[in-house]
Motif scaffolding. Structure first.
Motif, PDB file in Angstrom:
ATOM      1  N   PRO A 164      28.418  31.014   7.599  1.00 51.37           N
ATOM      2  CA  PRO A 164      28.342  29.519   7.432  1.00 51.37           C
ATOM      3  C   PRO A 164      27.209  28.958   8.253  1.00 51.37           C
ATOM      4  O   PRO A 164      26.598  28.047   7.591  1.00 51.37           O
ATOM      5  CB  PRO A 164      29.565  28.889   8.006  1.00 51.37           C
ATOM      6  CG  PRO A 164      31.028  30.122   8.065  1.00 51.37           C
ATOM      7  CD  PRO A 164      29.928  31.303   8.259  1.00 51.37           C
ATOM      8  N   LEU A 165      26.727  29.542   9.183  1.00 47.45           N
ATOM      9  CA  LEU A 165      25.570  29.120   9.870  1.00 47.45           C
ATOM     10  C   LEU A 165      24.202  29.250   9.106  1.00 47.45           C
ATOM     11  O   LEU A 165      23.231  28.562   9.008  1.00 47.45           O
ATOM     12  CB  LEU A 165      25.327  29.831  11.236  1.00 47.45           C
ATOM     13  CG  LEU A 165      26.339  29.634  12.265  1.00 47.45           C
ATOM     14  CD1 LEU A 165      26.041  30.382  13.566  1.00 47.45           C
ATOM     15  CD2 LEU A 165      26.497  28.126  12.721  1.00 47.45           C
ATOM     16  N   VAL A 166      24.285  30.300   8.285  1.00 46.64           N
ATOM     17  CA  VAL A 166      23.240  30.809   7.335  1.00 46.64           C
ATOM     18  C   VAL A 166      23.114  29.655   6.214  1.00 46.64           C
ATOM     19  O   VAL A 166      22.326  29.427   5.578  1.00 46.64           O
ATOM     20  CB  VAL A 166      23.486  32.061   7.066  1.00 46.64           C
ATOM     21  CG1 VAL A 166      22.107  32.658   5.907  1.00 46.64           C
ATOM     22  CG2 VAL A 166      23.205  33.192   8.240  1.00 46.64           C
ATOM     23  N   THR A 167      24.421  29.655   5.725  1.00 46.39           N
ATOM     24  CA  THR A 167      24.565  28.709   4.731  1.00 46.39           C
ATOM     25  C   THR A 167      24.003  27.154   4.799  1.00 46.39           C
ATOM     26  O   THR A 167      23.532  26.630   4.277  1.00 46.39           O
ATOM     27  CB  THR A 167      26.060  28.511   4.096  1.00 46.39           C
ATOM     28  OG1 THR A 167      26.617  29.691   3.904  1.00 46.39           O
ATOM     29  CG2 THR A 167      26.218  27.534   2.776  1.00 46.39           C
ATOM     30  N   GLY A 168      24.309  26.892   6.250  1.00 43.08           N
ATOM     31  CA  GLY A 168      23.868  25.584   6.738  1.00 43.08           C
ATOM     32  C   GLY A 168      22.293  25.459   6.805  1.00 43.08           C
ATOM     33  O   GLY A 168      21.437  24.686   6.263  1.00 43.08           O
ATOM     34  N   VAL A 169      21.639  26.712   7.300  1.00 39.53           N
ATOM     35  CA  VAL A 169      20.019  26.692   7.197  1.00 39.53           C
ATOM     36  C   VAL A 169      19.772  26.552   5.806  1.00 39.53           C
ATOM     37  O   VAL A 169      18.634  26.152   5.400  1.00 39.53           O
ATOM     38  CB  VAL A 169      19.687  28.029   7.757  1.00 39.53           C
ATOM     39  CG1 VAL A 169      18.338  28.012   7.691  1.00 39.53           C
ATOM     40  CG2 VAL A 169      20.064  27.906   9.349  1.00 39.53           C
ATOM     41  N   ALA A 170      20.537  27.568   4.835  1.00 39.66           N
ATOM     42  CA  ALA A 170      20.012  27.424   3.475  1.00 39.66           C
ATOM     43  C   ALA A 170      20.089  25.934   2.719  1.00 39.66           C
ATOM     44  O   ALA A 170      19.191  25.534   2.091  1.00 39.66           O
ATOM     45  CB  ALA A 170      20.996  28.247   2.421  1.00 39.66           C
ATOM     46  N   GLY A 171      21.130  25.319   3.179  1.00 41.72           N
ATOM     47  CA  GLY A 171      21.224  23.683   2.712  1.00 41.72           C
ATOM     48  C   GLY A 171      19.960  22.974   3.416  1.00 41.72           C
ATOM     49  O   GLY A 171      19.195  22.153   2.721  1.00 41.72           O
ATOM     50  N   LEU A 172      19.701  23.207   4.705  1.00 42.00           N
ATOM     51  CA  LEU A 172      18.595  22.497   5.309  1.00 42.00           C
ATOM     52  C   LEU A 172      17.048  22.794   4.419  1.00 42.00           C
ATOM     53  O   LEU A 172      16.413  22.121   4.097  1.00 42.00           O
ATOM     54  CB  LEU A 172      18.360  23.087   6.829  1.00 42.00           C
ATOM     55  CG  LEU A 172      17.112  22.459   7.359  1.00 42.00           C
ATOM     56  CD1 LEU A 172      17.222  21.015   7.707  1.00 42.00           C
ATOM     57  CD2 LEU A 172      17.020  23.315   8.750  1.00 42.00           C
ATOM     58  N   ILE A 173      16.919  24.241   4.045  1.00 43.55           N
ATOM     59  CA  ILE A 173      15.865  24.575   3.378  1.00 43.55           C
ATOM     60  C   ILE A 173      15.800  23.662   2.004  1.00 43.55           C
ATOM     61  O   ILE A 173      14.824  23.189   1.589  1.00 43.55           O
ATOM     62  CB  ILE A 173      16.050  25.960   3.078  1.00 43.55           C
ATOM     63  CG1 ILE A 173      15.711  26.738   4.301  1.00 43.55           C
ATOM     64  CG2 ILE A 173      14.974  26.425   2.029  1.00 43.55           C
ATOM     65  CD1 ILE A 173      15.972  28.331   4.116  1.00 43.55           C
ATOM     66  N   PHE A 174      16.991  23.789   1.247  1.00 47.25           N
ATOM     67  CA  PHE A 174      17.016  22.945  -0.178  1.00 47.25           C
ATOM     68  C   PHE A 174      16.667  21.322   0.255  1.00 47.25           C
ATOM     69  O   PHE A 174      16.046  20.952  -0.605  1.00 47.25           O
ATOM     70  CB  PHE A 174      18.268  23.315  -0.763  1.00 47.25           C
ATOM     71  CG  PHE A 174      18.457  24.576  -1.564  1.00 47.25           C
ATOM     72  CD1 PHE A 174      17.549  24.965  -2.307  1.00 47.25           C
ATOM     73  CD2 PHE A 174      19.468  25.212  -1.438  1.00 47.25           C
ATOM     74  CE1 PHE A 174      17.631  26.109  -3.062  1.00 47.25           C
ATOM     75  CE2 PHE A 174      19.538  26.712  -1.926  1.00 47.25           C
ATOM     76  CZ  PHE A 174      18.646  26.816  -2.872  1.00 47.25           C
ATOM     77  N   ASP A 175      17.307  21.052   1.243  1.00 44.73           N
ATOM     78  CA  ASP A 175      17.222  19.589   1.389  1.00 44.73           C
ATOM     79  C   ASP A 175      15.662  19.340   1.900  1.00 44.73           C
ATOM     80  O   ASP A 175      14.917  18.099   1.664  1.00 44.73           O
ATOM     81  CB  ASP A 175      18.134  19.117   2.680  1.00 44.73           C
ATOM     82  CG  ASP A 175      18.027  17.577   2.716  1.00 44.73           C
ATOM     83  OD1 ASP A 175      18.724  17.046   1.593  1.00 44.73           O
ATOM     84  OD2 ASP A 175      17.975  17.050   3.565  1.00 44.73           O
TER      85      ASP A 175
END
Length: 189
Positions: free
Chosen positions: A134-145
């Motif tokens: 989930p930490l990686v998913t959060g960073v992925a969300g940051l990248i997309f945002d």
């Protein structure tokens, strides 16, 4: 476990393909046997522009763990802290050539767990690749945002290259391409 073989999980994964605002999602579950139906569902989400991320498993094994081992999924191993306060592969984490990146997963034996909220308006301390993914998913969300024009392949590239290189220089079977780094990823996006 084999929970990812269940029809509701496959249906949910297929549904993700149709969610226009969903760009990435986490799968903190899996097992040692692949599922053709789930792999197809994941491939559908990839084709729809989503970035699937999954926990690599907690068996301290180099055997593939699914869905993390599928090509269109970012496979996440866990790092922990040893008694000397060094970042090391967590004692339980799966490893091998299917690992893409690593993230903090906790190491309760040395006093470093991941604090998570749980039902009942409280929290508990856990460890596992299910904490790291989930930490990686959060960073992925940051990248997309940070850059909404990125496609999933571009976001995956940022996620896997803008990392702290841990262990042997470059790619290795425990840390993958390295430990995720939110600020590096944000600046690159």
């Amino acid at each position: 476990g084999l929970a990812f073989l269940s029809t509701p999980v496959i249906n949910a994964t297929n549904y993700f393909s149709t969610c226009s605002k969903l760009r990435t999602y986490n799968m903190s579950f899996g097992g040692s046997a692949p599922s053709a139906a789930h792999q197809t569902a994941i491939n559908n989400t990839w084709t729809a522009g989503k970035l699937p991320i999954a926990a690599a498993g907690n068996a301290a094994s180099n055997s593939p763990f699914y869905p993390a081992a599928y090509a269109n999924v970012v496979s996440v191993s866990a790092v922990g802290i040893d008694n000397s306060y060094d970042i090391v592969p967590a004692s339980y984490t799966n490893y091998g050539n299917t690992i893409d990146v690593s993230a903090p997963g906790g190491e309760i034996s040395t006093g470093f767990g991941i604090i998570s909220t749980v039902p009942g308006n409280t929290y508990d301390i856990f460890e596992g690749t299910s904490m790291a993914a989930p930490l990686v998913t959060g960073v992925a969300g940051l990248i997309f945002d940070s850059n909404q024009f990125l496609n999933n392949a571009q976001a995956r590239n940022i996620l896997q290259t803008q990392v702290w290189d841990m262990g042997a220089a470059g790619y290795d079977d425990y840390f993958g391409n390295g430990m995720i780094c939110a600020i590096f990823s944000f600046l690159e996006a």
